[in-house]
Scaffold this active site. Sequence first.
Site, PDB file in Angstrom:
ATOM      1  N   HIS A  42     -35.796 -78.388 -17.736  1.00  8.31           N
ATOM      2  CA  HIS A  42     -35.318 -79.748 -18.008  1.00  8.31           C
ATOM      3  C   HIS A  42     -34.211 -80.135 -17.046  1.00  8.31           C
ATOM      4  O   HIS A  42     -33.542 -79.261 -16.485  1.00  8.31           O
ATOM      5  CB  HIS A  42     -34.809 -79.863 -19.452  1.00  8.31           C
ATOM      6  CG  HIS A  42     -33.528 -79.129 -19.683  1.00  8.31           C
ATOM      7  ND1 HIS A  42     -33.495 -77.755 -19.873  1.00  8.31           N
ATOM      8  CD2 HIS A  42     -32.237 -79.545 -19.724  1.00  8.31           C
ATOM      9  CE1 HIS A  42     -32.243 -77.375 -20.046  1.00  8.31           C
ATOM     10  NE2 HIS A  42     -31.443 -78.438 -19.954  1.00  8.31           N
TER      11      HIS A  42
ATOM     12  N   HIS B 256     -29.993 -81.582 -11.694  1.00 13.92           N
ATOM     13  CA  HIS B 256     -30.665 -80.336 -11.297  1.00 13.92           C
ATOM     14  C   HIS B 256     -31.482 -79.776 -12.449  1.00 13.92           C
ATOM     15  O   HIS B 256     -31.326 -80.198 -13.598  1.00 13.92           O
ATOM     16  CB  HIS B 256     -29.616 -79.301 -10.887  1.00 13.92           C
ATOM     17  CG  HIS B 256     -28.739 -78.911 -12.030  1.00 13.92           C
ATOM     18  ND1 HIS B 256     -27.617 -79.643 -12.384  1.00 13.92           N
ATOM     19  CD2 HIS B 256     -28.813 -77.911 -12.929  1.00 13.92           C
ATOM     20  CE1 HIS B 256     -27.064 -79.092 -13.440  1.00 13.92           C
ATOM     21  NE2 HIS B 256     -27.769 -78.037 -13.804  1.00 13.92           N
TER      22      HIS B 256
HETATM   23  P1  ATP Z   1     -20.218 -78.743 -18.656  1.00 17.64           P
HETATM   24  O1  ATP Z   1     -20.637 -77.517 -19.411  1.00 17.64           O
HETATM   25  O2  ATP Z   1     -18.905 -78.596 -18.004  1.00 17.64           O
HETATM   26  O3  ATP Z   1     -20.352 -79.991 -19.426  1.00 17.64           O
HETATM   27  P2  ATP Z   1     -22.620 -78.195 -17.135  1.00 17.64           P
HETATM   28  O4  ATP Z   1     -23.273 -77.761 -18.414  1.00 17.64           O
HETATM   29  O5  ATP Z   1     -23.398 -79.067 -16.220  1.00 17.64           O
HETATM   30  O6  ATP Z   1     -21.235 -78.929 -17.419  1.00 17.64           O
HETATM   31  P3  ATP Z   1     -22.325 -75.457 -16.704  1.00 17.64           P
HETATM   32  O7  ATP Z   1     -21.990 -75.268 -18.149  1.00 17.64           O
HETATM   33  O8  ATP Z   1     -21.557 -74.692 -15.690  1.00 17.64           O
HETATM   34  O9  ATP Z   1     -22.202 -76.946 -16.290  1.00 17.64           O
HETATM   35  O10 ATP Z   1     -23.862 -75.114 -16.565  1.00 17.64           O
HETATM   36  C1  ATP Z   1     -24.549 -75.157 -15.346  1.00 17.64           C
HETATM   37  C2  ATP Z   1     -26.028 -75.289 -15.646  1.00 17.64           C
HETATM   38  O11 ATP Z   1     -26.473 -74.161 -16.412  1.00 17.64           O
HETATM   39  C3  ATP Z   1     -26.387 -76.503 -16.502  1.00 17.64           C
HETATM   40  O12 ATP Z   1     -27.665 -76.947 -16.126  1.00 17.64           O
HETATM   41  C4  ATP Z   1     -26.450 -75.954 -17.905  1.00 17.64           C
HETATM   42  O13 ATP Z   1     -27.336 -76.680 -18.723  1.00 17.64           O
HETATM   43  C5  ATP Z   1     -27.007 -74.578 -17.653  1.00 17.64           C
HETATM   44  N1  ATP Z   1     -26.567 -73.657 -18.690  1.00 17.64           N
HETATM   45  C6  ATP Z   1     -25.320 -73.520 -19.178  1.00 17.64           C
HETATM   46  N2  ATP Z   1     -25.252 -72.563 -20.104  1.00 17.64           N
HETATM   47  C7  ATP Z   1     -26.514 -72.063 -20.211  1.00 17.64           C
HETATM   48  C8  ATP Z   1     -27.114 -71.028 -20.992  1.00 17.64           C
HETATM   49  N3  ATP Z   1     -26.408 -70.308 -21.845  1.00 17.64           N
HETATM   50  N4  ATP Z   1     -28.431 -70.784 -20.825  1.00 17.64           N
HETATM   51  C9  ATP Z   1     -29.158 -71.498 -19.941  1.00 17.64           C
HETATM   52  N5  ATP Z   1     -28.657 -72.472 -19.167  1.00 17.64           N
HETATM   53  C10 ATP Z   1     -27.360 -72.760 -19.312  1.00 17.64           C
END
Ligand code: ATP
Length: 191
Positions: A138, A49
Amino acid sequence: MSGQTASPERARVFFALWPEAALAERLAALAEAQAAAVGGRAMARETLHLTLAFLGDVPLETLPALQEAGHLVARQQVMHHVFPLEFSLDHFGYWQHNHLAWIGCRTPVAALHGLADALAAAVGERGFALESRPFVPHVTLVRRAPVAPPCREEALPLYWRATDFALLRSRRHAGGAAYETLARWPVEGSA
Ligand code: ATP
Ligand code: MG
């Protein structure tokens, strides 16, 4: 990436674009080739995504306000003929600090930034705080990549025609995160 304790009263949520099956297939193949080359964990096809706005951990009772924000932005965007939102993924990137290999847009896409900005404004007006991190469109392909994978530039650009965006809930488990769609916009006939 830091661990957060799952709580029944809170949800980890974000707005994102989800690729159609054919694009997801191509992205998954690139992710697998990259992980095969350098190691790390390729993102599964169904989890690929592009995050538009990340809310983080919010109380469950605030989800209707987020849905309202999504709905409002969808109406604005439809009125401004933003959808279908067409752009190209034209660049491979790697972030050393969190070991993420990704594919994104080197060429700025005004409509994509406009959508992310509109979501940030709509949730901001409802009292949600977003991180002030700049929006970098991205799609994460590989997690825990120890080094930058070799770039398959010949695979670029990848054309994306987004017809909607979604509000997702992220549930984290040992193998990574699973995402549940809470709502999608524009809903057909709602504009
Ligand atoms: P994990 O953190 O468990 O490895 P993940 O990063 O895919 O998995 P989440 O951390 O829940 O899952 O994040 C969901 C989405 O939001 C992902 O695309 C992640 O890159 C994005 N994301 C997470 N933290 C931030 C942030 N602080 N700012 C912008 N985007 C974020
Ligand atoms: Mg994360």
